[in-house]
Design a protein around this motif. Structure first.
Motif, PDB file in Angstrom:
ATOM      1  N   ILE A 262       0.843  -1.202   0.000  1.00 44.32           N
ATOM      2  CA  ILE A 262       0.000   0.000   0.000  1.00 44.32           C
ATOM      3  C   ILE A 262       0.876   1.249   0.000  1.00 44.32           C
ATOM      4  N   ALA A 263       1.930   1.241   0.828  1.00 44.00           N
ATOM      5  CA  ALA A 263       2.838   2.397   0.885  1.00 44.00           C
ATOM      6  C   ALA A 263       3.542   2.592  -0.455  1.00 44.00           C
ATOM      7  N   LEU A 264       3.995   1.503  -1.067  1.00 45.40           N
ATOM      8  CA  LEU A 264       4.663   1.598  -2.365  1.00 45.40           C
ATOM      9  C   LEU A 264       3.684   2.037  -3.446  1.00 45.40           C
ATOM     10  N   PHE A 265       2.465   1.555  -3.383  1.00 46.04           N
ATOM     11  CA  PHE A 265       1.436   1.967  -4.340  1.00 46.04           C
ATOM     12  C   PHE A 265       1.168   3.464  -4.226  1.00 46.04           C
ATOM     13  N   ALA A 266       0.993   3.946  -2.998  1.00 45.83           N
ATOM     14  CA  ALA A 266       0.724   5.370  -2.786  1.00 45.83           C
ATOM     15  C   ALA A 266       1.886   6.226  -3.278  1.00 45.83           C
ATOM     16  N   ALA A 267       3.121   5.823  -2.960  1.00 42.61           N
ATOM     17  CA  ALA A 267       4.291   6.582  -3.403  1.00 42.61           C
ATOM     18  C   ALA A 267       4.417   6.551  -4.916  1.00 42.61           C
ATOM     19  N   GLY A 268       4.162   5.391  -5.510  1.00 40.53           N
ATOM     20  CA  GLY A 268       4.233   5.285  -6.963  1.00 40.53           C
ATOM     21  C   GLY A 268       3.201   6.144  -7.657  1.00 40.53           C
ATOM     22  N   VAL A 269       1.997   6.188  -7.098  1.00 39.71           N
ATOM     23  CA  VAL A 269       0.927   7.008  -7.683  1.00 39.71           C
ATOM     24  C   VAL A 269       1.275   8.492  -7.603  1.00 39.71           C
ATOM     25  N   VAL A 270       1.824   8.913  -6.467  1.00 37.18           N
ATOM     26  CA  VAL A 270       2.219  10.323  -6.315  1.00 37.18           C
ATOM     27  C   VAL A 270       3.284  10.692  -7.341  1.00 37.18           C
ATOM     28  N   ALA A 271       4.303   9.839  -7.479  1.00 35.26           N
ATOM     29  CA  ALA A 271       5.366  10.108  -8.454  1.00 35.26           C
ATOM     30  C   ALA A 271       4.824  10.096  -9.877  1.00 35.26           C
ATOM     31  N   SER A 272       3.964   9.138 -10.176  1.00 38.75           N
ATOM     32  CA  SER A 272       3.374   9.038 -11.509  1.00 38.75           C
ATOM     33  C   SER A 272       2.513  10.259 -11.820  1.00 38.75           C
ATOM     34  N   THR A 273       1.741  10.711 -10.833  1.00 35.34           N
ATOM     35  CA  THR A 273       0.896  11.897 -11.016  1.00 35.34           C
ATOM     36  C   THR A 273       1.738  13.135 -11.296  1.00 35.34           C
ATOM     37  N   ALA A 274       2.808  13.316 -10.514  1.00 40.25           N
ATOM     38  CA  ALA A 274       3.696  14.468 -10.717  1.00 40.25           C
ATOM     39  C   ALA A 274       4.333  14.431 -12.094  1.00 40.25           C
ATOM     40  N   LEU A 275       4.769  13.235 -12.507  1.00 42.04           N
ATOM     41  CA  LEU A 275       5.419  13.105 -13.804  1.00 42.04           C
ATOM     42  C   LEU A 275       4.439  13.357 -14.950  1.00 42.04           C
ATOM     43  N   MET A 276       3.263  12.743 -14.878  1.00 48.55           N
ATOM     44  CA  MET A 276       2.287  12.902 -15.950  1.00 48.55           C
ATOM     45  C   MET A 276       1.811  14.349 -16.060  1.00 48.55           C
ATOM     46  N   THR A 277       1.544  14.973 -14.915  1.00 52.00           N
ATOM     47  CA  THR A 277       1.116  16.373 -14.924  1.00 52.00           C
ATOM     48  C   THR A 277       2.213  17.259 -15.486  1.00 52.00           C
ATOM     49  N   GLY A 278       3.439  17.041 -15.042  1.00 51.14           N
ATOM     50  CA  GLY A 278       4.556  17.840 -15.541  1.00 51.14           C
ATOM     51  C   GLY A 278       4.751  17.671 -17.032  1.00 51.14           C
ATOM     52  N   PHE A 279       4.661  16.435 -17.519  1.00 51.16           N
ATOM     53  CA  PHE A 279       4.837  16.183 -18.946  1.00 51.16           C
ATOM     54  C   PHE A 279       3.756  16.895 -19.766  1.00 51.16           C
ATOM     55  N   LEU A 280       2.502  16.824 -19.326  1.00 51.98           N
ATOM     56  CA  LEU A 280       1.421  17.490 -20.058  1.00 51.98           C
ATOM     57  C   LEU A 280       1.597  19.008 -20.065  1.00 51.98           C
ATOM     58  N   VAL A 281       2.088  19.551 -18.954  1.00 50.72           N
ATOM     59  CA  VAL A 281       2.344  20.996 -18.910  1.00 50.72           C
ATOM     60  C   VAL A 281       3.497  21.361 -19.834  1.00 50.72           C
ATOM     61  N   VAL A 282       4.530  20.516 -19.876  1.00 49.64           N
ATOM     62  CA  VAL A 282       5.670  20.767 -20.766  1.00 49.64           C
ATOM     63  C   VAL A 282       5.208  20.842 -22.218  1.00 49.64           C
ATOM     64  N   VAL A 283       4.505  19.801 -22.673  1.00 45.69           N
ATOM     65  CA  VAL A 283       4.107  19.783 -24.088  1.00 45.69           C
ATOM     66  C   VAL A 283       3.071  20.858 -24.386  1.00 45.69           C
ATOM     67  N   GLY A 284       2.226  21.177 -23.413  1.00 37.00           N
ATOM     68  CA  GLY A 284       1.267  22.253 -23.617  1.00 37.00           C
ATOM     69  C   GLY A 284       1.925  23.613 -23.684  1.00 37.00           C
ATOM     70  N   SER A 285       2.963  23.808 -22.870  1.00 36.76           N
ATOM     71  CA  SER A 285       3.651  25.103 -22.829  1.00 36.76           C
ATOM     72  C   SER A 285       4.445  25.389 -24.095  1.00 36.76           C
ATOM     73  N   LEU A 286       4.683  24.379 -24.912  1.00 34.18           N
ATOM     74  CA  LEU A 286       5.360  24.611 -26.184  1.00 34.18           C
ATOM     75  C   LEU A 286       4.552  25.553 -27.069  1.00 34.18           C
ATOM     76  N   ALA A 287       3.257  25.638 -26.822  1.00 33.95           N
ATOM     77  CA  ALA A 287       2.405  26.530 -27.605  1.00 33.95           C
ATOM     78  C   ALA A 287       2.788  28.000 -27.414  1.00 33.95           C
ATOM     79  N   PHE A 288       3.345  28.332 -26.250  1.00 32.34           N
ATOM     80  CA  PHE A 288       3.793  29.708 -26.030  1.00 32.34           C
ATOM     81  C   PHE A 288       4.863  30.111 -27.033  1.00 32.34           C
ATOM     82  N   PHE A 289       5.643  29.129 -27.472  1.00 30.85           N
ATOM     83  CA  PHE A 289       6.790  29.415 -28.328  1.00 30.85           C
ATOM     84  C   PHE A 289       6.537  29.071 -29.794  1.00 30.85           C
ATOM     85  N   GLY A 290       5.706  28.060 -30.038  1.00 27.07           N
ATOM     86  CA  GLY A 290       5.457  27.631 -31.413  1.00 27.07           C
ATOM     87  C   GLY A 290       4.189  28.169 -32.014  1.00 27.07           C
TER      88      GLY A 290
END
Length: 261
Positions: free
Chosen positions: A142-170
């Motif tokens: 359960i602890a590993l699942f919770a930690a993995g979900v938190v890391a996965s959420t941070a990564l997925m959110t960050g990645f979507l913001v990265v690719v979305g923010s490319l619109a500012f420049f392109g």
């Protein structure tokens, strides 16, 4: 005390977003259930597949269920509670970020918590139930699942913001949609079944392997090196999303449209 002040308006903003999503209760539950049904169908496909072939590169039906428990839970949080992460590019191109520039809160944080997508909350519900039923939960898992979900959420959110923010420049918002579909699609497959350049891609530019494959492997068999790699990847993309959005906001051209983002 001053460091806590921005957190209160953000909490109030998220509360308002949740209230707005909950205002139509019948519609809310309809959307949640429709996503749960969609997830059940997808799980059914994989169970039938592994029933026929047995194992593929070390993956079997039990490990794929664990992968989907992580993916749907993290995806439900990212796309349900931080749903604007996938809309950054469109909002930037349409000039709909004006309200962010006047608020005494971190712009990206406000944007992420401003809107709740009730459909994807179904993913969160499904993922938690799936782990409880098929994840052999123990205190350690359960602890590993919770930690993995938190890391996965941070990564997925960050990645979507990265690719979305490319619109500012392109000047185009298609990168956000492409990134969204790419990471979700590729994350739903075990990274171990890929080889060569495709597998390298899943651990680098499109970090789909770190969204579900790596966290689920850590739950089954913890490895310190793999855990560090997951944390580093999550930190890199979370920070990268914030940095690129902040830099892009300096180039933002108002559309003279006052919106609620």
């Amino acid at each position: 005390m001053s460091e806590r002040r921005p957190l209160r308006p953000l909490a109030v903003t998220m509360q308002g977003a949740l209230t707005e999503a909950w205002s139509n209760r019948s519609g809310f539950w309809t959307q949640v259930l429709s996503m749960v049904v969609n997830d059940v169908v997808w799980i059914g496909f994989w169970l039938l597949f592994f029933h026929q072939v047995g194992t593929v590169r070390g993956w079997d039906s039990s490990s794929i269920l664990l992968l989907f428990a992580v993916l749907t839970t993290a995806g439900g949080i990212t796309l349900g509670f931080f749903s604007n992460a996938r809309r950054v590019g469109r909002l930037a191109i349409d000039g709909e970020l004006d309200a962010l520039l006047t608020l005494p809160v971190p712009p990206l944080a406000y944007l992420l918590v401003r809107r709740v997508d009730s459909t994807n909350i179904g993913d969160l519900v499904f993922g938690l139930v799936l782990f409880a039923v098929a994840g052999s939960p123990t205190p350690e898992r359960i602890a590993l699942f919770a930690a993995g979900v938190v890391a996965s959420t941070a990564l997925m959110t960050g990645f979507l913001v990265v690719v979305g923010s490319l619109a500012f420049f392109g000047g185009r918002s298609e990168s956000g949609d492409l990134g969204f579909h790419a990471i979700l699609l590729l994350s739903s497959y075990p990274a171990d079944i890929f080889t060569g350049a495709t597998r390298t891609l899943l651990y680098t530019a499109v970090p789909a392997a770190f969204v579900a494959t790596v966290p689920s492997r850590l739950i089954s068999s913890f490895d310190a090196g793999r855990a560090v790699a997951l944390l580093v990847a999550a930190a890199v993309f979370a920070f990268g999303g914030w940095a690129l959005f902040t830099l892009g906001l300096r180039r933002y051209a108002s559309g003279s449209v006052w919106t609620r983002a």
